[in-house]
Design an enzyme around this catalytic site. Structure first.
Site, mmCIF file in Angstrom:
data_model
loop_
_atom_site.group_PDB
_atom_site.id
_atom_site.type_symbol
_atom_site.label_atom_id
_atom_site.label_comp_id
_atom_site.label_asym_id
_atom_site.label_seq_id
_atom_site.Cartn_x
_atom_site.Cartn_y
_atom_site.Cartn_z
ATOM 1 C CD GLU A 1 -2.539 1.818 0.493
ATOM 2 O OE1 GLU A 1 -3.287 1.017 -0.117
ATOM 3 O OE2 GLU A 1 -2.489 3.036 0.242
ATOM 4 N NE ARG B 1 -15.042 4.529 0.988
ATOM 5 C CZ ARG B 1 -15.272 4.270 -0.294
ATOM 6 N NH1 ARG B 1 -16.424 4.561 -0.840
ATOM 7 N NH2 ARG B 1 -14.346 3.731 -1.042
ATOM 8 C CE1 TYR C 1 -24.854 5.642 3.765
ATOM 9 C CE2 TYR C 1 -25.796 6.384 1.689
ATOM 10 C CZ TYR C 1 -24.731 5.897 2.405
ATOM 11 O OH TYR C 1 -23.534 5.668 1.764
ATOM 12 C CG ASP D 1 -12.872 1.745 -8.256
ATOM 13 O OD1 ASP D 1 -13.869 1.019 -8.466
ATOM 14 O OD2 ASP D 1 -12.929 2.812 -7.619
HETATM 15 C C1 FAD Z 1 -18.959 9.225 -4.118
HETATM 16 C C2 FAD Z 1 -18.778 7.732 -4.185
HETATM 17 C C3 FAD Z 1 -19.748 6.898 -3.622
HETATM 18 C C4 FAD Z 1 -19.612 5.519 -3.719
HETATM 19 N N1 FAD Z 1 -20.585 4.731 -3.185
HETATM 20 C C5 FAD Z 1 -20.486 3.394 -3.289
HETATM 21 C C6 FAD Z 1 -21.490 2.546 -2.731
HETATM 22 O O1 FAD Z 1 -22.458 3.027 -2.162
HETATM 23 N N2 FAD Z 1 -21.348 1.192 -2.853
HETATM 24 C C7 FAD Z 1 -20.253 0.643 -3.469
HETATM 25 O O2 FAD Z 1 -20.159 -0.607 -3.529
HETATM 26 N N3 FAD Z 1 -19.289 1.409 -4.015
HETATM 27 C C8 FAD Z 1 -19.377 2.766 -3.938
HETATM 28 N N4 FAD Z 1 -18.397 3.544 -4.455
HETATM 29 C C9 FAD Z 1 -17.288 2.919 -5.194
HETATM 30 C C10 FAD Z 1 -16.191 2.407 -4.267
HETATM 31 O O3 FAD Z 1 -15.747 3.442 -3.425
HETATM 32 C C11 FAD Z 1 -15.018 1.906 -5.098
HETATM 33 O O4 FAD Z 1 -15.467 1.137 -6.171
HETATM 34 C C12 FAD Z 1 -14.085 1.072 -4.224
HETATM 35 O O5 FAD Z 1 -13.496 1.882 -3.241
HETATM 36 C C13 FAD Z 1 -13.007 0.420 -5.080
HETATM 37 O O6 FAD Z 1 -12.114 -0.251 -4.245
HETATM 38 P P1 FAD Z 1 -10.645 -0.570 -4.764
HETATM 39 O O7 FAD Z 1 -9.992 -1.280 -3.652
HETATM 40 O O8 FAD Z 1 -10.715 -1.191 -6.107
HETATM 41 O O9 FAD Z 1 -9.974 0.860 -5.008
HETATM 42 P P2 FAD Z 1 -9.626 1.984 -3.925
HETATM 43 O O10 FAD Z 1 -10.654 2.061 -2.872
HETATM 44 O O11 FAD Z 1 -9.331 3.220 -4.725
HETATM 45 O O12 FAD Z 1 -8.288 1.477 -3.245
HETATM 46 C C14 FAD Z 1 -7.056 1.517 -3.924
HETATM 47 C C15 FAD Z 1 -5.925 1.427 -2.896
HETATM 48 O O13 FAD Z 1 -4.683 1.342 -3.605
HETATM 49 C C16 FAD Z 1 -3.777 2.276 -3.067
HETATM 50 N N5 FAD Z 1 -2.865 2.623 -4.169
HETATM 51 C C17 FAD Z 1 -3.114 3.409 -5.242
HETATM 52 N N6 FAD Z 1 -2.064 3.459 -6.058
HETATM 53 C C18 FAD Z 1 -1.107 2.683 -5.483
HETATM 54 C C19 FAD Z 1 0.212 2.339 -5.878
HETATM 55 N N7 FAD Z 1 0.767 2.792 -7.010
HETATM 56 N N8 FAD Z 1 0.927 1.507 -5.071
HETATM 57 C C20 FAD Z 1 0.375 1.017 -3.916
HETATM 58 N N9 FAD Z 1 -0.882 1.336 -3.493
HETATM 59 C C21 FAD Z 1 -1.606 2.150 -4.295
HETATM 60 C C22 FAD Z 1 -4.641 3.423 -2.575
HETATM 61 O O14 FAD Z 1 -3.979 4.210 -1.588
HETATM 62 C C23 FAD Z 1 -5.834 2.654 -2.002
HETATM 63 O O15 FAD Z 1 -5.603 2.241 -0.671
HETATM 64 C C24 FAD Z 1 -18.489 4.947 -4.389
HETATM 65 C C25 FAD Z 1 -17.512 5.773 -4.928
HETATM 66 C C26 FAD Z 1 -17.649 7.149 -4.833
HETATM 67 C C27 FAD Z 1 -16.588 8.024 -5.444
#
Ligand code: FAD
Length: 391
Positions: free
Chosen positions: A35, A109, A218, A295
């Protein structure tokens, strides 16, 4: 099951990264989470959880803990932000639970993240490293070598890029440039329940749909706080969640909206801003011993509230695929991608469409009312079955 001693490297310790770490360690794979931030943390904001993800929680053995922290709303309600009338109401309590076999919930979250982290930490197979930004990788055929910004290297049996919207792993693997800027901005705020007057309290997820805007609120964190998300159209572009929003901008943009909307907006002292982006869906996010998840693989707008849920589904499918592959990482990653990409593509595209419906003006606003107002709960459930029935 053939396994090397090398761990599977996971770039990114967000919701997706930890869901992957949990699913993989439960299948007996050693993992190394890398991370970039100094600690594993999530935003102080809420996330909605469809019944499809509760099934994943059960498979991952964290269903009870998630339920402990979650709030179970009675309804999803859409109101018109101009005249305050109710457009549609979908019961999310017992009837939805019965229909889909699992509940609908909202959760902080940080609570969701912590349950996953604690479960991963209980496994001797997991190693966690912070303050380490992944910048590139090399697939050597029999292993993957990851390089960090500080010049460190990690050797792994494979690499999962769970590094989010601006994924460095995706940049090298797919090379499709920056995310697509939607032109929508979200402001998020959290207020203690004690500050919310009685006439604004309800155990519902409420969306106030206005012209080129919406507000969602909510209760959260076992009902102790209220989560607010405000979205409006804007051409700004900034990366990350670290920028503060400007309350005067909100007052101006929502000046013509229902008094209850304005009351909510006036309550939050601090807003965090997020420029909403997604990407065009792709069908190929696995090459050799490297794949993407969450994502990084299929970033989506939040209008279907499923980005986090999709990341957790990815994790379960990926671990299952690896467990069946007998050491064939390339085959496992291709099988995982094959099982996931049409579902995630559908969520990405449907989320965009929902954004248009929420922000409708003029004729589309009238059509929205006509299409949604007469729906029975059963019709609403049938419309969501492709998603909530899960995988
Ligand atoms: C306004 C908003 C509301 C949302 N509401 C919902 C909801 O109600 N329900 C739902 O299911 N989803 C919701 N989402 C979507 C959800 O937040 C994301 O889809 C989810 O967080 C994706 O998780 P992830 O682990 O793929 O990416 P992220 O949460 O972006 O995590 C990525 C991680 O990788 C780390 N990282 C980044 N680059 C590097 C690197 N080069 N080297 C090492 N570490 C790195 C970051 O620091 C982070 O810890 C919402 C999003 C937004 C913007």
């Amino acid at each position: 099951m053939a396994k090397t001693d090398l761990p599977i490297l996971i770039a990114g310790g967000g919701i997706g990264g930890f869901a992957a770490a949990l699913a993989l360690t439960q299948k007996g794979f050693p993992v190394q989470v890398i991370e970039r931030a100094a600690d594993f943390h999530e935003l102080g904001a809420g996330i909605q959880l469809g019944p499809n993800v509760f099934r994943m929680f059960e498979l991952l053995g964290v269903g009870n803990e998630m339920s402990h922290w979650a709030v179970f709303p009675d309804n999803l309600i859409m109101r018109d932000a101009l005249d305050g009338t109710e457009i549609t109401r979908i019961p999310t309590g017992e009837p939805l639970h019965r229909r889909f076999g699992y509940p609908y919930a909202v959760i902080h979250r940080a609570d969701l993240h912590k349950v996953l982290i604690d479960a991963v930490k209980r496994s001797p197979l997991a190693k966690l490293t912070t303050s380490c930004k992944v910048v590139s990788f090399e697939d050597r055929g029999d292993r993957v070598v990851v390089k960090t910004e500080a010049g460190e290297t990690f050797d792994g049996a494979a690499l999962i890029g769970a590094d989010g919207l601006w994924s460095a792993v995706r940049s090298q693997l797919v090379g499709d440039g920056k995310p697509r800027v939607s032109g929508h901005i979200a402001y998020r705020g959290v207020i203690p329940l004690a500050q919310v007057p009685d006439h604004l309290r309800e155990n519902n997820v409420v969306l106030w749909a206005g012209p080129k805007t919406h507000l969602v609120h909510y209760p959260l964190h076992r009902g102790e706080v209220y989560n607010l998300v405000v979205v409006f159209h804007s051409s700004r572009y900034e990366e990350g969640w670290d920028t503060y929003g400007d309350p005067s901008e909100l007052r101006e943009r929502f000046a013509a909206q229902h008094p209850k909307v304005r009351e909510f907006l006036a309550m939050a002292n601090e807003w965090k801003m997020w420029v909403l982006c997604d990407r065009e869906p792709i069908s190929h996010w696995s090459v050799g011993r490297v794949t993407l998840l969450g994502d990084a693989a299929h970033p989506m707008l939040q209008y279907l509230a499923q980005g986090g849920c999709m990341a957790i589904e990815d994790a379960v499918v990926l671990a299952r695929s690896l467990a069946q592959a007998k050491g064939d990482y390339n085959g496992a990653f291709l099988a995982y991608q094959q099982q996931r990409y049409l579902r995630t593509t559908r969520v990405q595209l449907t989320a965009r469409m929902y954004g248009d419906i929420y922000h409708a003006t003029d004729a589309v606003r009238d059509l929205r009312r006509q299409m949604l107002a007469g729906r029975t709960p059963e019709q609403a459930y049938n419309g969501m079955a492709w998603l909530y029935d899960g995988i």
